[in-house]
Motif scaffolding. Sequence first.
Motif, PDB file in Angstrom:
ATOM      1  N   ASN A  14      -1.395 -30.841  -0.298  1.00  0.00           N
ATOM      2  CA  ASN A  14      -1.910 -30.643   1.055  1.00  0.00           C
ATOM      3  C   ASN A  14      -3.435 -30.718   0.989  1.00  0.00           C
ATOM      4  O   ASN A  14      -4.102 -29.701   0.816  1.00  0.00           O
ATOM      5  CB  ASN A  14      -1.456 -29.272   1.593  1.00  0.00           C
ATOM      6  CG  ASN A  14      -2.068 -28.921   2.923  1.00  0.00           C
ATOM      7  OD1 ASN A  14      -2.296 -29.769   3.765  1.00  0.00           O
ATOM      8  ND2 ASN A  14      -2.344 -27.631   3.102  1.00  0.00           N
ATOM      9  N   ARG A  24       1.856 -36.681   6.859  1.00  0.00           N
ATOM     10  CA  ARG A  24       2.423 -36.215   8.122  1.00  0.00           C
ATOM     11  C   ARG A  24       2.062 -34.740   8.292  1.00  0.00           C
ATOM     12  O   ARG A  24       2.072 -33.982   7.316  1.00  0.00           O
ATOM     13  CB  ARG A  24       3.935 -36.392   8.094  1.00  0.00           C
ATOM     14  CG  ARG A  24       4.578 -36.028   9.393  1.00  0.00           C
ATOM     15  CD  ARG A  24       6.025 -36.461   9.439  1.00  0.00           C
ATOM     16  NE  ARG A  24       6.636 -35.803  10.589  1.00  0.00           N
ATOM     17  CZ  ARG A  24       7.905 -35.553  10.714  1.00  0.00           C
ATOM     18  NH1 ARG A  24       8.738 -35.916   9.763  1.00  0.00           N
ATOM     19  NH2 ARG A  24       8.367 -34.942  11.768  1.00  0.00           N
ATOM     20  N   TYR A  26       2.633 -30.910   9.486  1.00  0.00           N
ATOM     21  CA  TYR A  26       3.720 -29.941   9.694  1.00  0.00           C
ATOM     22  C   TYR A  26       3.115 -28.572   9.982  1.00  0.00           C
ATOM     23  O   TYR A  26       2.028 -28.253   9.488  1.00  0.00           O
ATOM     24  CB  TYR A  26       4.586 -29.797   8.435  1.00  0.00           C
ATOM     25  CG  TYR A  26       5.294 -31.054   8.021  1.00  0.00           C
ATOM     26  CD1 TYR A  26       6.544 -31.375   8.541  1.00  0.00           C
ATOM     27  CD2 TYR A  26       4.718 -31.911   7.089  1.00  0.00           C
ATOM     28  CE1 TYR A  26       7.202 -32.533   8.143  1.00  0.00           C
ATOM     29  CE2 TYR A  26       5.366 -33.074   6.697  1.00  0.00           C
ATOM     30  CZ  TYR A  26       6.609 -33.374   7.229  1.00  0.00           C
ATOM     31  OH  TYR A  26       7.259 -34.517   6.840  1.00  0.00           O
ATOM     32  N   CYS A  28       4.136 -24.740   9.250  1.00  0.00           N
ATOM     33  CA  CYS A  28       5.051 -23.917   8.450  1.00  0.00           C
ATOM     34  C   CYS A  28       4.780 -22.454   8.756  1.00  0.00           C
ATOM     35  O   CYS A  28       3.630 -22.040   8.876  1.00  0.00           O
ATOM     36  CB  CYS A  28       4.817 -24.162   6.959  1.00  0.00           C
ATOM     37  SG  CYS A  28       4.936 -25.891   6.478  1.00  0.00           S
ATOM     38  N   HIS A  38      -0.606 -31.003   5.700  1.00  0.00           N
ATOM     39  CA  HIS A  38      -0.471 -32.452   5.760  1.00  0.00           C
ATOM     40  C   HIS A  38       0.146 -32.886   4.444  1.00  0.00           C
ATOM     41  O   HIS A  38      -0.450 -32.664   3.379  1.00  0.00           O
ATOM     42  CB  HIS A  38      -1.839 -33.110   5.971  1.00  0.00           C
ATOM     43  CG  HIS A  38      -2.440 -32.761   7.290  1.00  0.00           C
ATOM     44  ND1 HIS A  38      -3.252 -31.676   7.467  1.00  0.00           N
ATOM     45  CD2 HIS A  38      -2.296 -33.337   8.507  1.00  0.00           C
ATOM     46  CE1 HIS A  38      -3.615 -31.606   8.736  1.00  0.00           C
ATOM     47  NE2 HIS A  38      -3.047 -32.593   9.387  1.00  0.00           N
ATOM     48  N   LEU A  39       1.339 -33.468   4.520  1.00  0.00           N
ATOM     49  CA  LEU A  39       2.092 -33.804   3.310  1.00  0.00           C
ATOM     50  C   LEU A  39       2.455 -35.283   3.291  1.00  0.00           C
ATOM     51  O   LEU A  39       2.740 -35.879   4.331  1.00  0.00           O
ATOM     52  CB  LEU A  39       3.356 -32.951   3.219  1.00  0.00           C
ATOM     53  CG  LEU A  39       3.135 -31.437   3.195  1.00  0.00           C
ATOM     54  CD1 LEU A  39       4.459 -30.701   3.321  1.00  0.00           C
ATOM     55  CD2 LEU A  39       2.388 -31.023   1.933  1.00  0.00           C
ATOM     56  N   SER A  41       5.141 -37.858   1.850  1.00  0.00           N
ATOM     57  CA  SER A  41       6.496 -37.899   1.299  1.00  0.00           C
ATOM     58  C   SER A  41       6.564 -38.675  -0.017  1.00  0.00           C
ATOM     59  O   SER A  41       7.488 -38.479  -0.798  1.00  0.00           O
ATOM     60  CB  SER A  41       7.468 -38.491   2.314  1.00  0.00           C
ATOM     61  OG  SER A  41       7.116 -39.832   2.614  1.00  0.00           O
ATOM     62  N   TRP A  71       9.424 -24.796   2.318  1.00  0.00           N
ATOM     63  CA  TRP A  71       8.610 -25.566   3.250  1.00  0.00           C
ATOM     64  C   TRP A  71       8.056 -26.866   2.691  1.00  0.00           C
ATOM     65  O   TRP A  71       7.903 -27.839   3.435  1.00  0.00           O
ATOM     66  CB  TRP A  71       7.449 -24.702   3.751  1.00  0.00           C
ATOM     67  CG  TRP A  71       7.909 -23.641   4.680  1.00  0.00           C
ATOM     68  CD1 TRP A  71       8.064 -22.315   4.390  1.00  0.00           C
ATOM     69  CD2 TRP A  71       8.313 -23.801   6.036  1.00  0.00           C
ATOM     70  NE1 TRP A  71       8.536 -21.645   5.482  1.00  0.00           N
ATOM     71  CE2 TRP A  71       8.701 -22.539   6.521  1.00  0.00           C
ATOM     72  CE3 TRP A  71       8.387 -24.892   6.894  1.00  0.00           C
ATOM     73  CZ2 TRP A  71       9.139 -22.328   7.819  1.00  0.00           C
ATOM     74  CZ3 TRP A  71       8.831 -24.689   8.183  1.00  0.00           C
ATOM     75  CH2 TRP A  71       9.201 -23.422   8.631  1.00  0.00           C
ATOM     76  N   ILE A  72       7.711 -26.905   1.442  1.00  0.00           N
ATOM     77  CA  ILE A  72       7.027 -28.087   0.892  1.00  0.00           C
ATOM     78  C   ILE A  72       8.016 -29.062   0.251  1.00  0.00           C
ATOM     79  O   ILE A  72       8.012 -30.251   0.564  1.00  0.00           O
ATOM     80  CB  ILE A  72       5.942 -27.668  -0.127  1.00  0.00           C
ATOM     81  CG1 ILE A  72       4.979 -26.630   0.489  1.00  0.00           C
ATOM     82  CG2 ILE A  72       5.190 -28.886  -0.634  1.00  0.00           C
ATOM     83  CD1 ILE A  72       4.267 -27.051   1.751  1.00  0.00           C
ATOM     84  N   PRO A  74      11.257 -29.896   0.557  1.00  0.00           N
ATOM     85  CA  PRO A  74      12.064 -30.824   1.356  1.00  0.00           C
ATOM     86  C   PRO A  74      11.231 -31.868   2.105  1.00  0.00           C
ATOM     87  O   PRO A  74      11.704 -32.960   2.380  1.00  0.00           O
ATOM     88  CB  PRO A  74      12.808 -29.930   2.344  1.00  0.00           C
ATOM     89  CG  PRO A  74      12.226 -28.584   2.243  1.00  0.00           C
ATOM     90  CD  PRO A  74      11.403 -28.511   0.998  1.00  0.00           C
ATOM     91  N   ARG A  75       9.983 -31.552   2.393  1.00  0.00           N
ATOM     92  CA  ARG A  75       9.135 -32.476   3.153  1.00  0.00           C
ATOM     93  C   ARG A  75       8.492 -33.539   2.281  1.00  0.00           C
ATOM     94  O   ARG A  75       8.016 -34.547   2.794  1.00  0.00           O
ATOM     95  CB  ARG A  75       8.099 -31.684   3.937  1.00  0.00           C
ATOM     96  CG  ARG A  75       8.763 -30.956   5.108  1.00  0.00           C
ATOM     97  CD  ARG A  75       7.958 -29.803   5.647  1.00  0.00           C
ATOM     98  NE  ARG A  75       8.644 -29.178   6.773  1.00  0.00           N
ATOM     99  CZ  ARG A  75       9.596 -28.249   6.659  1.00  0.00           C
ATOM    100  NH1 ARG A  75       9.980 -27.830   5.475  1.00  0.00           N
ATOM    101  NH2 ARG A  75      10.165 -27.731   7.726  1.00  0.00           N
ATOM    102  N   VAL A  76       8.462 -33.306   0.969  1.00  0.00           N
ATOM    103  CA  VAL A  76       7.938 -34.339   0.060  1.00  0.00           C
ATOM    104  C   VAL A  76       9.043 -34.933  -0.815  1.00  0.00           C
ATOM    105  O   VAL A  76       8.772 -35.783  -1.661  1.00  0.00           O
ATOM    106  CB  VAL A  76       6.764 -33.819  -0.813  1.00  0.00           C
ATOM    107  CG1 VAL A  76       5.585 -33.406   0.057  1.00  0.00           C
ATOM    108  CG2 VAL A  76       7.192 -32.708  -1.744  1.00  0.00           C
TER     109      VAL A  76
END
Length: 169
Positions: A14, A24, A26, A28, A38-39, A41, A71-72, A74-76
Motif C-alpha cells: 500500500n 485499486r 479500498y 478497510c 491502494h492495492l 492485484s 483485508w489485504i 484476498p485483494r492482492v
Amino acid sequence: MKPLLLVDVDGVLNPFGRPNAHFRRYTCTVGADSYTVHLNSRHGARLMELALKTQSELVWATTWEHSANEWIAPRVGLPRLPVVPMTPRQPSERGESFKTPCVADYVGRRPFVWFDDHLWVADEEYLRAHQGVEDFLLVPVDPRHGLTMRHLAMAERWLTLSGFNQGRG
C-alpha cells in the motif's frame, strides 16, 4: 527449513505516493478504525511466484497482523499467511524499528528476506547481533512507490545465490 519472505503492508503493498493505474482503492475497517488502501492485484501473483521459485514461505510482518489475511490477502490474490506477532515492547535506545525484535524472535535460524519501508542501519545491526538470527536480506522499499519488480529480483537473486532453495539452510 524453508527461507521466509516477510512482507509489510503500508508503504510496501500500500504505497503512500500517488498510485498508478494498476492500483485499486479500498476502504478497510479494522476494529473501530477505517483505512483507505491502494492495492495492486499483481503483487500477490508476483510474491507467490517468488515464493515458488525460491521454495520460500510468505509471512506477514506488518502491524495489520491477522487483519492482513482478512483485508489485504484476498485483494492482492494471496492465501492466508502466517503472521509475525507484533508484541508491544519498550522503545529502543538503539534506533531499530519496533518490529525488528518481533521479527528476530519469529525467524529463529531460518534465512529470510524482509520487504519493509522502515529498515535502517540500526535494524540490520540489531539483527546481526541477535543470538539465533543467521542469514537475511533486508529490502528497503520506498514508501512512495511500494514494492517493485526490482525488489523481487533482489530477493530472488539473493535466495538463489545463497543456495537456500537447494536444500541448504
